[in-house]
Design a protein around this motif. Structure first.
Motif, PDB file in Angstrom:
ATOM      1  N   LEU A 136      28.523  -6.106  47.279  1.00 26.50           N
ATOM      2  CA  LEU A 136      29.601  -6.239  46.301  1.00 26.50           C
ATOM      3  C   LEU A 136      30.476  -4.995  46.206  1.00 26.50           C
ATOM      4  CD1 LEU A 136      27.743  -8.086  43.390  1.00 26.50           C
ATOM      5  CD2 LEU A 136      29.615  -8.991  44.788  1.00 26.50           C
ATOM      6  N   LEU A 137      29.925  -3.832  46.533  1.00 26.21           N
ATOM      7  CA  LEU A 137      30.717  -2.603  46.445  1.00 26.21           C
ATOM      8  C   LEU A 137      31.713  -2.543  47.603  1.00 26.21           C
ATOM      9  CD1 LEU A 137      27.999   0.017  45.431  1.00 26.21           C
ATOM     10  CD2 LEU A 137      29.804  -0.935  43.990  1.00 26.21           C
ATOM     11  N   PRO A 138      33.009  -2.445  47.315  1.00 28.06           N
ATOM     12  CA  PRO A 138      34.013  -2.473  48.394  1.00 28.06           C
ATOM     13  C   PRO A 138      34.116  -1.146  49.134  1.00 28.06           C
ATOM     14  CG  PRO A 138      35.086  -2.227  46.266  1.00 28.06           C
ATOM     15  CD  PRO A 138      33.616  -2.378  45.985  1.00 28.06           C
ATOM     16  N   SER A 139      34.419  -1.250  50.425  1.00 29.93           N
ATOM     17  CA  SER A 139      34.649  -0.062  51.248  1.00 29.93           C
ATOM     18  C   SER A 139      36.138   0.255  51.361  1.00 29.93           C
ATOM     19  CB  SER A 139      34.068  -0.262  52.651  1.00 29.93           C
ATOM     20  OG  SER A 139      32.671  -0.409  52.590  1.00 29.93           O
ATOM     21  N   ARG A 140      36.962  -0.784  51.266  1.00 30.52           N
ATOM     22  CA  ARG A 140      38.414  -0.578  51.285  1.00 30.52           C
ATOM     23  C   ARG A 140      39.062  -1.621  50.369  1.00 30.52           C
ATOM     24  NH1 ARG A 140      41.242  -4.177  54.273  1.00 30.52           N
ATOM     25  NH2 ARG A 140      43.008  -2.744  54.356  1.00 30.52           N
ATOM     26  N   GLY A 141      40.023  -1.184  49.617  1.00 32.51           N
ATOM     27  CA  GLY A 141      40.707  -2.098  48.707  1.00 32.51           C
ATOM     28  C   GLY A 141      39.885  -2.387  47.454  1.00 32.51           C
ATOM     29  N   TRP A 142      40.541  -3.020  46.495  1.00 35.81           N
ATOM     30  CA  TRP A 142      39.907  -3.358  45.231  1.00 35.81           C
ATOM     31  C   TRP A 142      39.152  -4.678  45.317  1.00 35.81           C
ATOM     32  CZ3 TRP A 142      44.701  -2.537  41.560  1.00 35.81           C
ATOM     33  CH2 TRP A 142      44.934  -1.153  41.421  1.00 35.81           C
ATOM     34  N   ARG A 217      54.880   1.284  44.771  1.00 35.63           N
ATOM     35  CA  ARG A 217      55.494   0.174  45.499  1.00 35.63           C
ATOM     36  C   ARG A 217      54.368  -0.736  45.984  1.00 35.63           C
ATOM     37  NH1 ARG A 217      58.741   1.362  50.974  1.00 35.63           N
ATOM     38  NH2 ARG A 217      59.120  -0.763  51.713  1.00 35.63           N
ATOM     39  N   VAL A 218      54.441  -2.005  45.638  1.00 36.17           N
ATOM     40  CA  VAL A 218      53.391  -2.963  45.983  1.00 36.17           C
ATOM     41  C   VAL A 218      53.978  -3.999  46.933  1.00 36.17           C
ATOM     42  CG1 VAL A 218      51.765  -4.692  45.104  1.00 36.17           C
ATOM     43  CG2 VAL A 218      52.268  -2.648  43.742  1.00 36.17           C
ATOM     44  N   VAL A 219      53.343  -4.185  48.084  1.00 33.26           N
ATOM     45  CA  VAL A 219      53.833  -5.161  49.059  1.00 33.26           C
ATOM     46  C   VAL A 219      52.733  -6.167  49.355  1.00 33.26           C
ATOM     47  CG1 VAL A 219      55.474  -3.553  50.088  1.00 33.26           C
ATOM     48  CG2 VAL A 219      53.163  -3.719  51.025  1.00 33.26           C
ATOM     49  N   GLY A 220      53.155  -7.384  49.681  1.00 29.32           N
ATOM     50  CA  GLY A 220      52.162  -8.410  49.996  1.00 29.32           C
ATOM     51  C   GLY A 220      52.791  -9.633  50.623  1.00 29.32           C
ATOM     52  N   LEU A 221      51.947 -10.409  51.295  1.00 29.87           N
ATOM     53  CA  LEU A 221      52.357 -11.666  51.917  1.00 29.87           C
ATOM     54  C   LEU A 221      51.767 -12.824  51.130  1.00 29.87           C
ATOM     55  CD1 LEU A 221      51.686 -10.826  55.690  1.00 29.87           C
ATOM     56  CD2 LEU A 221      53.901 -10.905  54.550  1.00 29.87           C
ATOM     57  N   LEU A 222      52.625 -13.800  50.793  1.00 30.06           N
ATOM     58  CA  LEU A 222      52.152 -14.996  50.102  1.00 30.06           C
ATOM     59  C   LEU A 222      52.305 -16.191  51.042  1.00 30.06           C
ATOM     60  CD1 LEU A 222      53.610 -14.499  46.519  1.00 30.06           C
ATOM     61  CD2 LEU A 222      51.278 -14.215  47.296  1.00 30.06           C
ATOM     62  N   ILE A 305      52.435   3.338  48.664  1.00 29.27           N
ATOM     63  CA  ILE A 305      52.591   1.907  48.925  1.00 29.27           C
ATOM     64  C   ILE A 305      51.220   1.243  48.821  1.00 29.27           C
ATOM     65  CG2 ILE A 305      53.283   0.158  50.604  1.00 29.27           C
ATOM     66  CD1 ILE A 305      55.197   2.190  51.814  1.00 29.27           C
ATOM     67  N   TRP A 306      51.104   0.268  47.933  1.00 30.93           N
ATOM     68  CA  TRP A 306      49.870  -0.502  47.770  1.00 30.93           C
ATOM     69  C   TRP A 306      49.989  -1.765  48.607  1.00 30.93           C
ATOM     70  CZ3 TRP A 306      45.860   1.091  44.463  1.00 30.93           C
ATOM     71  CH2 TRP A 306      46.143   2.224  43.688  1.00 30.93           C
ATOM     72  N   SER A 307      49.154  -1.890  49.625  1.00 27.31           N
ATOM     73  CA  SER A 307      49.314  -2.988  50.585  1.00 27.31           C
ATOM     74  C   SER A 307      48.021  -3.760  50.856  1.00 27.31           C
ATOM     75  CB  SER A 307      49.867  -2.434  51.910  1.00 27.31           C
ATOM     76  OG  SER A 307      48.991  -1.441  52.423  1.00 27.31           O
ATOM     77  N   ASP A 308      47.027  -3.595  49.969  1.00 26.36           N
ATOM     78  CA  ASP A 308      45.750  -4.286  50.180  1.00 26.36           C
ATOM     79  C   ASP A 308      45.639  -5.571  49.371  1.00 26.36           C
ATOM     80  OD1 ASP A 308      44.565  -2.610  52.058  1.00 26.36           O
ATOM     81  OD2 ASP A 308      43.942  -1.188  50.515  1.00 26.36           O
ATOM     82  N   PHE A 309      46.783  -6.215  49.140  1.00 23.90           N
ATOM     83  CA  PHE A 309      46.750  -7.421  48.313  1.00 23.90           C
ATOM     84  C   PHE A 309      45.864  -8.519  48.895  1.00 23.90           C
ATOM     85  CE2 PHE A 309      48.669 -11.737  47.932  1.00 23.90           C
ATOM     86  CZ  PHE A 309      48.131 -12.033  46.686  1.00 23.90           C
ATOM     87  N   THR A 310      45.933  -8.751  50.199  1.00 25.17           N
ATOM     88  CA  THR A 310      45.200  -9.868  50.806  1.00 25.17           C
ATOM     89  C   THR A 310      43.698  -9.730  50.586  1.00 25.17           C
ATOM     90  OG1 THR A 310      46.924 -10.159  52.476  1.00 25.17           O
ATOM     91  CG2 THR A 310      44.794 -11.175  52.923  1.00 25.17           C
ATOM     92  N   SER A 311      43.150  -8.519  50.772  1.00 22.50           N
ATOM     93  CA  SER A 311      41.711  -8.337  50.553  1.00 22.50           C
ATOM     94  C   SER A 311      41.363  -8.495  49.075  1.00 22.50           C
ATOM     95  CB  SER A 311      41.255  -6.969  51.072  1.00 22.50           C
ATOM     96  OG  SER A 311      41.898  -5.922  50.377  1.00 22.50           O
ATOM     97  N   THR A 316      39.626 -12.903  44.335  1.00 24.68           N
ATOM     98  CA  THR A 316      40.282 -13.311  43.083  1.00 24.68           C
ATOM     99  C   THR A 316      40.619 -14.790  43.018  1.00 24.68           C
ATOM    100  OG1 THR A 316      41.314 -11.120  43.088  1.00 24.68           O
ATOM    101  CG2 THR A 316      42.219 -12.725  41.553  1.00 24.68           C
ATOM    102  N   LEU A 317      40.912 -15.411  44.148  1.00 27.09           N
ATOM    103  CA  LEU A 317      41.496 -16.756  44.152  1.00 27.09           C
ATOM    104  C   LEU A 317      40.635 -17.819  43.482  1.00 27.09           C
ATOM    105  CD1 LEU A 317      43.033 -16.777  47.748  1.00 27.09           C
ATOM    106  CD2 LEU A 317      44.256 -16.624  45.575  1.00 27.09           C
ATOM    107  N   ASP A 318      39.299 -17.621  43.462  1.00 30.48           N
ATOM    108  CA  ASP A 318      38.443 -18.632  42.841  1.00 30.48           C
ATOM    109  C   ASP A 318      38.366 -18.486  41.323  1.00 30.48           C
ATOM    110  OD1 ASP A 318      37.055 -16.282  42.868  1.00 30.48           O
ATOM    111  OD2 ASP A 318      35.136 -17.143  43.485  1.00 30.48           O
ATOM    112  N   GLN A 319      39.016 -17.467  40.768  1.00 33.05           N
ATOM    113  CA  GLN A 319      39.030 -17.277  39.306  1.00 33.05           C
ATOM    114  C   GLN A 319      40.170 -18.101  38.700  1.00 33.05           C
ATOM    115  OE1 GLN A 319      36.799 -15.573  37.582  1.00 33.05           O
ATOM    116  NE2 GLN A 319      35.691 -14.675  39.309  1.00 33.05           N
ATOM    117  N   THR A 320      40.075 -19.409  38.861  1.00 26.94           N
ATOM    118  CA  THR A 320      41.175 -20.310  38.492  1.00 26.94           C
ATOM    119  C   THR A 320      41.505 -20.253  37.009  1.00 26.94           C
ATOM    120  OG1 THR A 320      40.620 -21.780  40.327  1.00 26.94           O
ATOM    121  CG2 THR A 320      41.935 -22.711  38.545  1.00 26.94           C
TER     122      THR A 320
END
Length: 357
Positions: A136-142, A217-222, A305-311, A316-320
Motif C-alpha cells: 500500500l505504501l507508494p514508491s512514486r506518486g500519491w 502547474r498540474v497536467v493530466g490526460l483524461l 509540474i505535477w504530472s502523476d495524475f494517472t497513477s 481513486t476511481l473506485d471511490q464512486t
C-alpha cells in the motif's frame, strides 16, 4: 514463590507481586512462569508494548501448553485494550467541530530504502499485515488511501506522520471552495498576462495576473470513451466501450486568488487572442497544444509540474460515492458518466490545498 506471585495477582496486590518478581528475576530470570508474570505486571502497569514483547517471546520459546494459552490470552487482552483506546480517541477527534466533514487521507511516496521500516510501522498503526502494508505504501506518486470523517483521518494521519510516513488529509469542502475558470485564450501578454475565461456560471470575462502568482502547474490526460462494435472469441458481434483518445488538461494554481485557471486542448481557442502559435489554423490540435505547453514552460521555469495524475487515479476511481460529491468543472462531451473527470479535479485540488498549508 511462584504460587505467592499468583496469589498476589489474584488479590490484585500488584505491589507484593512486583517485590516477589524482583527477587525471582535475579534467581530464575528465564523461567517461563517468571516471564509470564513479568508480562502480566507490565500489562497491569500500562506498559503494553513491554507486555506484548514478553508474551510473544513466550509463544516462541516455551512448550508449556498452559503458559502458551495464557500468553495468547494476554495478547488478546492487549489487542482489545488497544482497540478500545483507539475507538475512544477517534470518537473524541470526530466530536470536535467540523471534524465530521467528509475528507480524504493521501499517502505520499517513500523511497524503497525506507519502505521496510515504514511498512512495519504502517502495519502496526493501521492494523494490517506487513505484506499488505508494504504494497500500500507508494514508491512514486500519491495514493488515495482512505476516505471518511476528517477527524478520524486526521487522527490516523498524525500517527503516520509521527512514524515518519509522509501523508496529508483534506476535506471535500476545501476542494469545492476553489474557484475554477475555464481559459478560452490569452488576450494580452506584457509584464502581466490576461486570459479570457468562463466562470462556473458560464459567464465570459477576463482575468489579469502576474506569472509570479502561479505556484503550481498540474497536467493530466483524461480518456475519451466511445462505444464500438467488435467480435468476441466466438466471432459474435458485441458492443463495448473503449478508450479512443485522450483530452489534455493543464491547471495553473493562483492560491492568492483562491482559483485555478484550467486549460484543455479541446476548449482552448488557438486562433483567438494573443498569437502564441504561428499558423495555428493549419496545425493539428496536438501540435498546437504542445506549442502552448512549451510557451507556458517558458513563463514558469521554476514552477513545479505535477504530472502523476494517472497513477493517482488508479487508486481513486473506485471511490464512486466520494467522487460523486465533487464537481469536476470539466465539460467534455460524455455519453456516460465517468469518475475520471472528478478524479482529476480532486488531484489538482489536493495539490492546491496541500500547497496552501
Amino acid at each position: 514463590m511462584i504460587e505467592q506471585v499468583a496469589i498476589a495477582f489474584e488479590n490484585k496486590d500488584y505491589q507484593t507481586a512486583a517485590k516477589l518478581l524482583k527477587q525471582l528475576l535475579v534467581e530464575s530470570p528465564e523461567h517461563p512462569w517468571v516471564q509470564y508474570y513479568l508480562g502480566r505486571l507490565h500489562e497491569v502497569s500500562g506498559k503494553h508494548q513491554d507486555a506484548e514483547k514478553v508474551y510473544r517471546q513466550l509463544l516462541r520459546d516455551t512448550r508449556n501448553n498452559r503458559i502458551v494459552t495464557l500468553a495468547r490470552q494476554g495478547l488478546r487482552r492487549l489487542q482489545e485494550m488497544e482497540l478500545e483506546e483507539r475507538q475512544r480517541a477517534i470518537s473524541q477527534a470526530t466530536a470536535q467541530e467540523n471534524n465530521t466533514e467528509p475528507g480524504v487521507l493521501v499517502l505520499e511516496p517513500l523511497s524503497n530504502e525506507l519502505k521496510a521500516e515504514a511498512s512495519r510501522k504502517f502495519a502496526q498503526i493501521m492494523q494490517l499485515d506487513p505484506y499488505t502494508a508494504r504494497l500500500l505504501l507508494p514508491s512514486r506518486g500519491w495514493r488515495l488511501y482512505r476516505t471518511g470523517q476528517v477527524g478520524e483521518l486526521k487522527f490516523y494521519g498524525k500517527q503516520l506522520q509521527q512514524a515518519g510516513i509522509p501523508c496529508f488529509w483534506a476535506t471535500i469542502a476545501q476542494i469545492q471552495q476553489i474557484q475554477v475558470y475555464q481559459v478560452k485564450h490569452f488576450q494580452e501578454f506584457t509584464s502581466q498576462a490576461t486570459v479570457i475565461c468562463r466562470n462556473e456560471k458560464n459567464q465570459l470575462g477576463s482575468l489579469t495576473f502576474d506569472w509570479s502568482e502561479v505556484t503550481a502547474r498540474v497536467v493530466g490526460l483524461l480518456p475519451i470513451f466511445e462505444e464500438v462494435v467488435d467480435r468476441d472469441v466466438r466471432g459474435k458481434l458485441e458492443r463495448k466501450t473503449q478508450t479512443q483518445d485522450y483530452a489534455q488538461f493543464c491547471d495553473l494554481h493562483l492560491p492568492g486568488r483562491r482559483c485555478i485557471l484550467r486549460f484543455d486542448d479541446n476548449g482552448y481557442e488557438f486562433q483567438q487572442g494573443l498569437e502564441i502559435i504561428p499558423q495555428a489554423s493549419q496545425n493539428t490540435i496536438r501540435i498546437n497544444w504542445n506549442s502552448l505547453s512549451s510557451w507556458i514552460d517558458q513563463q514558469l521555469p521554476q514552477v513545479k509540474i505535477w504530472s502523476d495524475f494517472t497513477s493517482f487515479a488508479d487508486t481513486t476511481l473506485d471511490q464512486t460515492e466520494m467522487l460523486g460529491h465533487i464537481k469536476s468543472h470539466i465539460y467534455l462531451f460524455r455519453r456516460e458518466q465517468t469518475n475520471w473527470d472528478s478524479a482529476f479535479h480532486l488531484y489538482s485540488g489536493l495539490v492546491f490545498v496541500k500547497d496552501a498549508y
